[in-house]
Design a protein around this motif. Structure first.
Motif, PDB file in Angstrom:
ATOM      1  N   MET A 148      78.621  54.240 -15.985  1.00  0.00           N
ATOM      2  CA  MET A 148      79.260  53.120 -16.624  1.00  0.00           C
ATOM      3  C   MET A 148      79.273  51.955 -15.641  1.00  0.00           C
ATOM      4  N   GLU A 149      78.936  50.766 -16.120  1.00  0.00           N
ATOM      5  CA  GLU A 149      78.957  49.590 -15.271  1.00  0.00           C
ATOM      6  C   GLU A 149      80.075  48.661 -15.716  1.00  0.00           C
ATOM      7  N   ILE A 150      80.934  48.320 -14.780  1.00  0.00           N
ATOM      8  CA  ILE A 150      82.042  47.408 -15.038  1.00  0.00           C
ATOM      9  C   ILE A 150      81.824  46.177 -14.174  1.00  0.00           C
ATOM     10  N   LYS A 151      81.805  45.023 -14.791  1.00  0.00           N
ATOM     11  CA  LYS A 151      81.575  43.792 -14.037  1.00  0.00           C
ATOM     12  C   LYS A 151      82.869  43.162 -13.550  1.00  0.00           C
ATOM     13  N   ASN A 152      83.960  43.325 -14.285  1.00  0.00           N
ATOM     14  CA  ASN A 152      85.219  42.691 -13.916  1.00  0.00           C
ATOM     15  C   ASN A 152      86.355  43.683 -14.039  1.00  0.00           C
ATOM     16  N   GLY A 153      86.911  44.057 -12.926  1.00  0.00           N
ATOM     17  CA  GLY A 153      88.016  44.999 -12.952  1.00  0.00           C
ATOM     18  C   GLY A 153      88.633  45.162 -11.580  1.00  0.00           C
ATOM     19  N   ILE A 154      89.739  45.870 -11.572  1.00  0.00           N
ATOM     20  CA  ILE A 154      90.462  46.149 -10.338  1.00  0.00           C
ATOM     21  C   ILE A 154      90.709  47.652 -10.290  1.00  0.00           C
ATOM     22  N   ILE A 155      90.452  48.271  -9.149  1.00  0.00           N
ATOM     23  CA  ILE A 155      90.740  49.690  -8.974  1.00  0.00           C
ATOM     24  C   ILE A 155      91.966  49.784  -8.082  1.00  0.00           C
ATOM     25  N   ILE A 156      93.008  50.415  -8.609  1.00  0.00           N
ATOM     26  CA  ILE A 156      94.246  50.613  -7.865  1.00  0.00           C
ATOM     27  C   ILE A 156      94.570  52.096  -7.898  1.00  0.00           C
ATOM     28  N   ASN A 157      94.652  52.705  -6.714  1.00  0.00           N
ATOM     29  CA  ASN A 157      94.934  54.144  -6.587  1.00  0.00           C
ATOM     30  C   ASN A 157      93.992  54.985  -7.435  1.00  0.00           C
ATOM     31  N   GLY A 158      92.717  54.615  -7.476  1.00  0.00           N
ATOM     32  CA  GLY A 158      91.711  55.387  -8.190  1.00  0.00           C
ATOM     33  C   GLY A 158      91.695  55.185  -9.694  1.00  0.00           C
ATOM     34  N   VAL A 159      92.457  54.226 -10.204  1.00  0.00           N
ATOM     35  CA  VAL A 159      92.498  53.945 -11.643  1.00  0.00           C
ATOM     36  C   VAL A 159      91.879  52.572 -11.882  1.00  0.00           C
ATOM     37  N   LEU A 160      90.917  52.511 -12.816  1.00  0.00           N
ATOM     38  CA  LEU A 160      90.244  51.262 -13.138  1.00  0.00           C
ATOM     39  C   LEU A 160      91.018  50.493 -14.190  1.00  0.00           C
ATOM     40  N   HIS A 161      91.310  49.225 -13.889  1.00  0.00           N
ATOM     41  CA  HIS A 161      91.939  48.309 -14.826  1.00  0.00           C
ATOM     42  C   HIS A 161      90.905  47.219 -15.100  1.00  0.00           C
ATOM     43  N   GLU A 162      90.334  47.221 -16.295  1.00  0.00           N
ATOM     44  CA  GLU A 162      89.267  46.287 -16.636  1.00  0.00           C
ATOM     45  C   GLU A 162      89.833  45.019 -17.255  1.00  0.00           C
ATOM     46  N   MET A 163      89.313  43.858 -16.806  1.00  0.00           N
ATOM     47  CA  MET A 163      89.699  42.592 -17.416  1.00  0.00           C
ATOM     48  C   MET A 163      89.084  42.516 -18.806  1.00  0.00           C
ATOM     49  N   THR A 164      89.829  41.932 -19.730  1.00  0.00           N
ATOM     50  CA  THR A 164      89.329  41.830 -21.086  1.00  0.00           C
ATOM     51  C   THR A 164      89.533  40.419 -21.616  1.00  0.00           C
ATOM     52  N   SER A 165      88.669  40.028 -22.541  1.00  0.00           N
ATOM     53  CA  SER A 165      88.825  38.726 -23.187  1.00  0.00           C
ATOM     54  C   SER A 165      89.559  38.869 -24.518  1.00  0.00           C
ATOM     55  N   GLU A 166      89.908  40.115 -24.865  1.00  0.00           N
ATOM     56  CA  GLU A 166      90.726  40.348 -26.050  1.00  0.00           C
ATOM     57  C   GLU A 166      92.151  39.903 -25.732  1.00  0.00           C
ATOM     58  N   ASN A 167      92.875  39.445 -26.709  1.00  0.00           N
ATOM     59  CA  ASN A 167      94.239  38.980 -26.484  1.00  0.00           C
ATOM     60  C   ASN A 167      95.168  40.184 -26.335  1.00  0.00           C
ATOM     61  N   VAL A 168      95.543  40.496 -25.103  1.00  0.00           N
ATOM     62  CA  VAL A 168      96.427  41.616 -24.800  1.00  0.00           C
ATOM     63  C   VAL A 168      97.815  41.048 -24.481  1.00  0.00           C
ATOM     64  N   PRO A 169      98.831  41.389 -25.270  1.00  0.00           N
ATOM     65  CA  PRO A 169     100.178  40.909 -24.951  1.00  0.00           C
ATOM     66  C   PRO A 169     100.622  41.424 -23.577  1.00  0.00           C
ATOM     67  N   CYS A 170     101.437  40.631 -22.891  1.00  0.00           N
ATOM     68  CA  CYS A 170     101.881  41.011 -21.542  1.00  0.00           C
ATOM     69  C   CYS A 170     102.501  42.404 -21.511  1.00  0.00           C
ATOM     70  N   ASN A 171     103.279  42.757 -22.527  1.00  0.00           N
ATOM     71  CA  ASN A 171     103.950  44.058 -22.508  1.00  0.00           C
ATOM     72  C   ASN A 171     102.983  45.221 -22.713  1.00  0.00           C
ATOM     73  N   GLN A 172     101.709  44.952 -23.053  1.00  0.00           N
ATOM     74  CA  GLN A 172     100.707  46.007 -23.210  1.00  0.00           C
ATOM     75  C   GLN A 172      99.644  45.971 -22.112  1.00  0.00           C
ATOM     76  N   CYS A 173      99.726  45.004 -21.222  1.00  0.00           N
ATOM     77  CA  CYS A 173      98.773  44.886 -20.121  1.00  0.00           C
ATOM     78  C   CYS A 173      98.980  46.056 -19.160  1.00  0.00           C
TER      79      CYS A 173
END
Length: 65
Positions: free
Chosen positions: A1-26
Motif C-alpha cells: 500500500m502506498e500512502i502519500k500523506n500521513g503521519i505514523i505515531i507509535n506504529g499507527v498510520l493516520h492518513e490525511m483526507t480531503s473528505e470532510n471529517v468532523p473534529c470529534n471523529q478525527c
C-alpha cells in the motif's frame, strides 16, 4: 500500500483526507485537544491543510532495496 500523506505515531498510520471529517471523529483529536470542550492547543488539520485524519491501523515500515 502506498500512502502519500500521513503521519505514523507509535506504529499507527493516520492518513490525511480531503473528505470532510468532523473534529470529534478525527483520529488525531486527542493530540490536538487539551479538553473535551474542543479548545485546541494546536489543530494539526489546519497546519497540514487537510480536512481530517483517518486511522488506517498498525503499519510496519520496511526499507526498499
Amino acid at each position: 500500500m502506498e500512502i502519500k500523506n500521513g503521519i505514523i505515531i507509535n506504529g499507527v498510520l493516520h492518513e490525511m483526507t480531503s473528505e470532510n471529517v468532523p473534529c470529534n471523529q478525527c483520529s488525531l483529536l486527542r493530540i490536538c485537544s487539551k479538553s473535551e470542550k474542543e479548545e485546541y492547543d494546536i489543530c494539526l488539520c489546519a497546519l497540514m491543510n487537510c480536512d481530517g485524519f483517518v486511522n488506517r491501523g498498525k503499519v510496519k515500515i520496511e526499507e526498499e532495496e
